[in-house]
Design a protein around this motif. Structure first.
Motif, PDB file in Angstrom:
ATOM      1  N   LEU A 233      -1.036  -8.687   1.532  1.00 11.16           N
ATOM      2  CA  LEU A 233      -0.599 -10.090   1.546  1.00 11.16           C
ATOM      3  C   LEU A 233       0.817 -10.252   2.100  1.00 11.16           C
ATOM      4  O   LEU A 233       1.219 -11.346   2.471  1.00 11.16           O
ATOM      5  CB  LEU A 233      -0.615 -10.652   0.114  1.00 11.16           C
ATOM      6  CG  LEU A 233      -1.957 -10.779  -0.582  1.00 11.16           C
ATOM      7  CD1 LEU A 233      -1.760 -11.234  -2.022  1.00 11.16           C
ATOM      8  CD2 LEU A 233      -2.851 -11.772   0.159  1.00 11.16           C
ATOM      9  N   ILE A 234       1.580  -9.159   2.109  1.00  6.03           N
ATOM     10  CA  ILE A 234       3.005  -9.242   2.425  1.00  6.03           C
ATOM     11  C   ILE A 234       3.281  -8.626   3.794  1.00  6.03           C
ATOM     12  O   ILE A 234       2.896  -7.492   4.063  1.00  6.03           O
ATOM     13  CB  ILE A 234       3.843  -8.504   1.353  1.00  6.03           C
ATOM     14  CG1 ILE A 234       3.509  -9.009  -0.057  1.00  6.03           C
ATOM     15  CG2 ILE A 234       5.334  -8.627   1.656  1.00  6.03           C
ATOM     16  CD1 ILE A 234       3.826 -10.459  -0.313  1.00  6.03           C
ATOM     17  N   MET A 235       3.962  -9.382   4.651  1.00  7.98           N
ATOM     18  CA  MET A 235       4.325  -8.856   5.972  1.00  7.98           C
ATOM     19  C   MET A 235       5.669  -8.130   5.932  1.00  7.98           C
ATOM     20  O   MET A 235       5.841  -7.102   6.568  1.00  7.98           O
ATOM     21  CB  MET A 235       4.389 -10.006   6.983  1.00  7.98           C
ATOM     22  CG  MET A 235       4.668  -9.581   8.411  1.00  7.98           C
ATOM     23  SD  MET A 235       4.768 -10.988   9.548  1.00  7.98           S
ATOM     24  CE  MET A 235       3.036 -11.258   9.957  1.00  7.98           C
ATOM     25  N   ASN A 236       6.634  -8.662   5.200  1.00  4.39           N
ATOM     26  CA  ASN A 236       7.966  -8.042   5.166  1.00  4.39           C
ATOM     27  C   ASN A 236       8.701  -8.447   3.885  1.00  4.39           C
ATOM     28  O   ASN A 236       8.583  -9.569   3.422  1.00  4.39           O
ATOM     29  CB  ASN A 236       8.800  -8.482   6.375  1.00  4.39           C
ATOM     30  CG  ASN A 236      10.203  -7.897   6.344  1.00  4.39           C
ATOM     31  OD1 ASN A 236      11.105  -8.425   5.693  1.00  4.39           O
ATOM     32  ND2 ASN A 236      10.382  -6.781   7.026  1.00  4.39           N
ATOM     33  N   VAL A 237       9.469  -7.487   3.368  1.00  2.90           N
ATOM     34  CA  VAL A 237      10.394  -7.775   2.270  1.00  2.90           C
ATOM     35  C   VAL A 237      11.789  -7.370   2.735  1.00  2.90           C
ATOM     36  O   VAL A 237      12.002  -6.225   3.127  1.00  2.90           O
ATOM     37  CB  VAL A 237      10.055  -6.967   0.997  1.00  2.90           C
ATOM     38  CG1 VAL A 237      11.032  -7.319  -0.126  1.00  2.90           C
ATOM     39  CG2 VAL A 237       8.617  -7.212   0.567  1.00  2.90           C
ATOM     40  N   SER A 238      12.722  -8.309   2.722  1.00  2.00           N
ATOM     41  CA  SER A 238      14.095  -8.022   3.128  1.00  2.00           C
ATOM     42  C   SER A 238      15.030  -8.378   1.978  1.00  2.00           C
ATOM     43  O   SER A 238      14.987  -9.492   1.455  1.00  2.00           O
ATOM     44  CB  SER A 238      14.464  -8.837   4.369  1.00  2.00           C
ATOM     45  OG  SER A 238      13.685  -8.411   5.484  1.00  2.00           O
ATOM     46  N   VAL A 239      15.848  -7.409   1.584  1.00  2.89           N
ATOM     47  CA  VAL A 239      16.844  -7.642   0.543  1.00  2.89           C
ATOM     48  C   VAL A 239      18.201  -7.632   1.235  1.00  2.89           C
ATOM     49  O   VAL A 239      18.647  -6.594   1.723  1.00  2.89           O
ATOM     50  CB  VAL A 239      16.782  -6.557  -0.550  1.00  2.89           C
ATOM     51  CG1 VAL A 239      17.781  -6.867  -1.665  1.00  2.89           C
ATOM     52  CG2 VAL A 239      15.362  -6.434  -1.110  1.00  2.89           C
ATOM     53  N   MET A 240      18.828  -8.790   1.323  1.00  2.00           N
ATOM     54  CA  MET A 240      20.058  -8.929   2.104  1.00  2.00           C
ATOM     55  C   MET A 240      21.269  -8.930   1.173  1.00  2.00           C
ATOM     56  O   MET A 240      21.428  -9.823   0.345  1.00  2.00           O
ATOM     57  CB  MET A 240      20.015 -10.245   2.908  1.00  2.00           C
ATOM     58  CG  MET A 240      18.851 -10.346   3.886  1.00  2.00           C
ATOM     59  SD  MET A 240      19.071  -9.319   5.373  1.00  2.00           S
ATOM     60  CE  MET A 240      18.053  -7.925   4.947  1.00  2.00           C
ATOM     61  N   GLY A 241      22.114  -7.914   1.361  1.00  3.54           N
ATOM     62  CA  GLY A 241      23.288  -7.776   0.500  1.00  3.54           C
ATOM     63  C   GLY A 241      24.354  -8.810   0.784  1.00  3.54           C
ATOM     64  O   GLY A 241      25.141  -9.175  -0.080  1.00  3.54           O
ATOM     65  N   GLY A 242      24.390  -9.297   2.019  1.00  2.00           N
ATOM     66  CA  GLY A 242      25.386 -10.289   2.419  1.00  2.00           C
ATOM     67  C   GLY A 242      26.724  -9.665   2.752  1.00  2.00           C
ATOM     68  O   GLY A 242      26.947  -8.465   2.562  1.00  2.00           O
ATOM     69  N   PHE A 243      27.612 -10.518   3.262  1.00  4.30           N
ATOM     70  CA  PHE A 243      28.936 -10.082   3.696  1.00  4.30           C
ATOM     71  C   PHE A 243      29.954 -11.025   3.069  1.00  4.30           C
ATOM     72  O   PHE A 243      30.116 -12.171   3.507  1.00  4.30           O
ATOM     73  CB  PHE A 243      28.999 -10.115   5.225  1.00  4.30           C
ATOM     74  CG  PHE A 243      30.280  -9.595   5.791  1.00  4.30           C
ATOM     75  CD1 PHE A 243      30.629  -8.260   5.642  1.00  4.30           C
ATOM     76  CD2 PHE A 243      31.145 -10.439   6.478  1.00  4.30           C
ATOM     77  CE1 PHE A 243      31.828  -7.779   6.171  1.00  4.30           C
ATOM     78  CE2 PHE A 243      32.332  -9.962   7.012  1.00  4.30           C
ATOM     79  CZ  PHE A 243      32.677  -8.622   6.848  1.00  4.30           C
ATOM     80  N   ALA A 244      30.626 -10.537   2.043  1.00  2.00           N
ATOM     81  CA  ALA A 244      31.499 -11.397   1.239  1.00  2.00           C
ATOM     82  C   ALA A 244      32.521 -12.128   2.089  1.00  2.00           C
ATOM     83  O   ALA A 244      32.755 -13.333   1.916  1.00  2.00           O
ATOM     84  CB  ALA A 244      32.200 -10.552   0.189  1.00  2.00           C
ATOM     85  N   TYR A 245      33.167 -11.385   3.046  1.00  3.28           N
ATOM     86  CA  TYR A 245      34.353 -11.908   3.739  1.00  3.28           C
ATOM     87  C   TYR A 245      34.053 -13.061   4.697  1.00  3.28           C
ATOM     88  O   TYR A 245      34.966 -13.630   5.275  1.00  3.28           O
ATOM     89  CB  TYR A 245      35.078 -10.774   4.477  1.00  3.28           C
ATOM     90  CG  TYR A 245      35.181  -9.517   3.636  1.00  3.28           C
ATOM     91  CD1 TYR A 245      36.064  -9.456   2.562  1.00  3.28           C
ATOM     92  CD2 TYR A 245      34.357  -8.425   3.870  1.00  3.28           C
ATOM     93  CE1 TYR A 245      36.134  -8.328   1.759  1.00  3.28           C
ATOM     94  CE2 TYR A 245      34.423  -7.288   3.078  1.00  3.28           C
ATOM     95  CZ  TYR A 245      35.306  -7.237   2.023  1.00  3.28           C
ATOM     96  OH  TYR A 245      35.359  -6.128   1.235  1.00  3.28           O
ATOM     97  N   ALA A 246      32.775 -13.402   4.895  1.00  2.28           N
ATOM     98  CA  ALA A 246      32.472 -14.607   5.674  1.00  2.28           C
ATOM     99  C   ALA A 246      32.838 -15.848   4.865  1.00  2.28           C
ATOM    100  O   ALA A 246      33.099 -16.913   5.423  1.00  2.28           O
ATOM    101  CB  ALA A 246      31.006 -14.636   6.080  1.00  2.28           C
ATOM    102  N   ASP A 247      32.831 -15.719   3.537  1.00  2.00           N
ATOM    103  CA  ASP A 247      33.267 -16.797   2.634  1.00  2.00           C
ATOM    104  C   ASP A 247      32.539 -18.111   2.931  1.00  2.00           C
ATOM    105  O   ASP A 247      33.154 -19.112   3.283  1.00  2.00           O
ATOM    106  CB  ASP A 247      34.799 -16.986   2.741  1.00  2.00           C
ATOM    107  CG  ASP A 247      35.324 -17.952   1.684  1.00  2.00           C
ATOM    108  OD1 ASP A 247      34.658 -18.142   0.645  1.00  2.00           O
ATOM    109  OD2 ASP A 247      36.414 -18.521   1.908  1.00  2.00           O
ATOM    110  N   THR A 248      31.218 -18.105   2.784  1.00  3.34           N
ATOM    111  CA  THR A 248      30.425 -19.315   3.032  1.00  3.34           C
ATOM    112  C   THR A 248      29.662 -19.705   1.768  1.00  3.34           C
ATOM    113  O   THR A 248      29.511 -18.901   0.845  1.00  3.34           O
ATOM    114  CB  THR A 248      29.366 -19.097   4.130  1.00  3.34           C
ATOM    115  OG1 THR A 248      28.359 -18.199   3.628  1.00  3.34           O
ATOM    116  CG2 THR A 248      29.969 -18.510   5.390  1.00  3.34           C
ATOM    117  N   ALA A 249      29.143 -20.928   1.779  1.00  2.00           N
ATOM    118  CA  ALA A 249      28.322 -21.397   0.656  1.00  2.00           C
ATOM    119  C   ALA A 249      26.993 -20.644   0.585  1.00  2.00           C
ATOM    120  O   ALA A 249      26.326 -20.660  -0.450  1.00  2.00           O
ATOM    121  CB  ALA A 249      28.063 -22.890   0.816  1.00  2.00           C
TER     122      ALA A 249
END
Ligand SMILES: [Zn+2]
Length: 510
Positions: A233-249
């Motif tokens: 049922l699942i095509m992809n699972v992505s766990v995104m850690g993010g990048f703190a220093y972009a400082d976005t909402a």
């Protein structure tokens, strides 16, 4: 509707990681790394040593292998991590993409190579803007597949406007080519009629960079859980850690599940992974080694050849996160303490490299670092030095994230300062590949300590020399310090871990 015999696929990309606290990125920064339009994208992607990161070459190779297709190069802009992109250049790129996409119609599909942590001087969600613009041009029925760095900060708009969201799963990023190939497989499936549902969940956790390794730790476990729970049922699972220093909402650890038409399956799996990550929240706090302790360790290994050699990571001045690659805190402390047998790399200082080239081999002089001050962390420092090696900086990455990539570091010099040999470069780059020392004739295996301007990607390049227990992450000031409480945040969602107390999260009702 049957899949077209030779589908026309647009290829484009915008890939940069932006540190809001660093000086802006201009068009010149993209031109210095990779800026291509039209057919040039395909030509470069098919070269044995392209300048671009390997997602697009991986995508193109997999599409070539899978059957007939007509690739249509649009525009690809890629740069070393830096500050916010000058908005004027972003608008210019948008116009180029719009103009070329319209001229390329009709199209059967789109591949987009994104990083996901870009910001401009005026826009916090440039990828969302780009995807929306692309969707408006190609229409609702043409599949759009995108790949992302796992440091992507993800908005709902980024997920809603594309058909498959494919993020890296390794940090250091050693699966870029594979993810490009996965994007090709997803696109072929979508061309054959598959339809997807995508769900994104975000946790109130902005993980410091050093807690996002994938060899072990809470983040590795979240990714592993997602892969273990893959099903038809699942095509992809992505766990995104993010990048703190972009400082976005849109900052925050995010789980994006692309399901084959089954929204409930996507939501259930995203919730399970998010709940696991939330339960591990106490592990997303950085633990670093103080400068004094680092100096003591370097002195100890220099003195006792029986001790294993050590790698010291200046994680707070990582050019791979927008750092300038020129702060002197660690080098100065090692030099003043009389550390012997150390290699240091790579320091970004074009005037110093130029002076070494002008003066020639074995020249003795007072090496003045940071004569042009770029940030408050990049303090001037000088020391008596000898020119030990010179190089034009043209090389091909040997190991890790730069393996097989053509790089131009500009004039480079190895300077001998006491018992330390420092490699100085003229194009800002993180020290992720042993070749940056090796091309200068320096023997890493003989060094007692090696200090690198890199947060974590050096692990993928220097693993032949240093296992995890030989790596020391040093706590220093800088634009990429993992100690997030030292920054003045204006856009990050609050409250978040690790900045605030009493952070709450409850799983959505599925
Ligand atoms: Zn990354």
């Amino acid at each position: 509707m049957p899949a077209p015999a030779a589908p026309r696929i647009a290829i484009l990309g915008f890939s940069i990681e932006c540190n809001k606290f660093a000086p802006p990125a201009t068009k010149a920064h993209f031109l210095a790394r990779t800026y291509l339009e039209g057919e040039d994208i395909l030509e470069e992607a098919r070269r044995p040593t392209p300048t671009m990161l390997p997602e697009t070459p991986g995508f193109v190779a997999a599409m070539d292998k899978a059957g007939p297709w007509v690739p249509v190069g649009i525009a690809l802009a890629m740069s070393e991590p830096n500050g916010p992109v000058e908005h004027g250049f972003f608008e210019e790129l948008l116009d180029t993409i719009e103009h070329r996409l319209k001229a390329a119609l009709p199209l059967d599909g789109v591949y987009f190579c994104a990083h996901g942590a870009a910001i401009t001087t005026e826009e916090d969600d440039p990828e969302g803007v780009l995807f929306e613009r692309i969707r408006a041009i190609v229409g609702p029925d043409v599949p759009v597949v995108a790949t992302f760095d796992l440091h992507a900060n993800v908005s709902d708009r980024m997920v809603d406007t594309i058909d498959a969201f494919i993020g890296y799963r390794t940090n250091p990023h050693l699966d870029m080519r594979e993810r490009g190939a996965e994007a090709a497989a997803a696109l072929r499936e979508l061309l054959a009629g598959a339809r997807t549902e995508r769900v994104r969940l975000r946790l109130p956790i902005v993980p410091p960079t050093v807690t996002l390794l994938t060899a072990a730790g809470p983040y590795a476990e979240m990714i592993e859980l997602g892969q273990r729970k893959m099903s038809p049922l699942i095509m992809n699972v992505s766990v995104m850690g993010g990048f703190a220093y972009a400082d976005t909402a849109k900052n925050g650890l995010s789980i994006i599940v692309t399901a084959r038409g089954d929204r409930a399956a996507a939501a259930a799996l995203a919730t399970e992974i998010a709940q696991y990550g939330w339960d591990q929240r106490a592990r997303f706090y950085p633990k670093l080694t103080s400068l004094d302790e680092a100096v003591a360790k370097a002195l100890a290994v220099a003195k006792d050849p029986a001790l294993p050699a050590l790698a010291f990571a200046d994680v707070a001045d990582n050019p791979g996160g927008g750092g300038r690659g020129n702060t002197m805190f660690l080098l100065r402390a090692f030099a003043e303490a009389g550390v012997e047998g150390a290699l240091f790399g790579v320091i970004y200082d074009p005037p110093l490299a130029e002076e070494a080239h002008r003066s020639g081999m074995h020249y003795h002089f007072e090496a003045r670092f940071n004569r042009v001050e770029t940030t408050k962390f990049s303090e001037p420092w000088s020391a008596p030095a000898r020119v030990a090696a010179l190089h034009d900086g043209n090389c091909v990455g040997r190991r890790g994230i730069y393996a097989g990539i053509r790089l131009a570091l500009g004039p480079c010099a190895a300077l001998r300062i006491g018992g330390i040999t420092v490699v100085v470069v003229s194009h800002r780059v993180q020290c992720a590949d042993p070749v940056f020392f090796e091309m200068m004739g320096l023997d890493i295996a003989r060094a007692r300590s090696v200090a690198v301007k890199s947060r974590g990607h050096f692990r993928g390049g220097f693993d032949e020399f240093f296992g995890p227990s030989q790596i020391v992450e040093v706590d220093l000031p800088g634009l990429t310090s993992p100690m997030l409480s030292r920054f003045e945040w204006t856009r990050l969602p609050r409250p978040v871990i690790p900045l605030d107390d009493n952070v709450e999260w409850h799983p959505p009702q599925v």
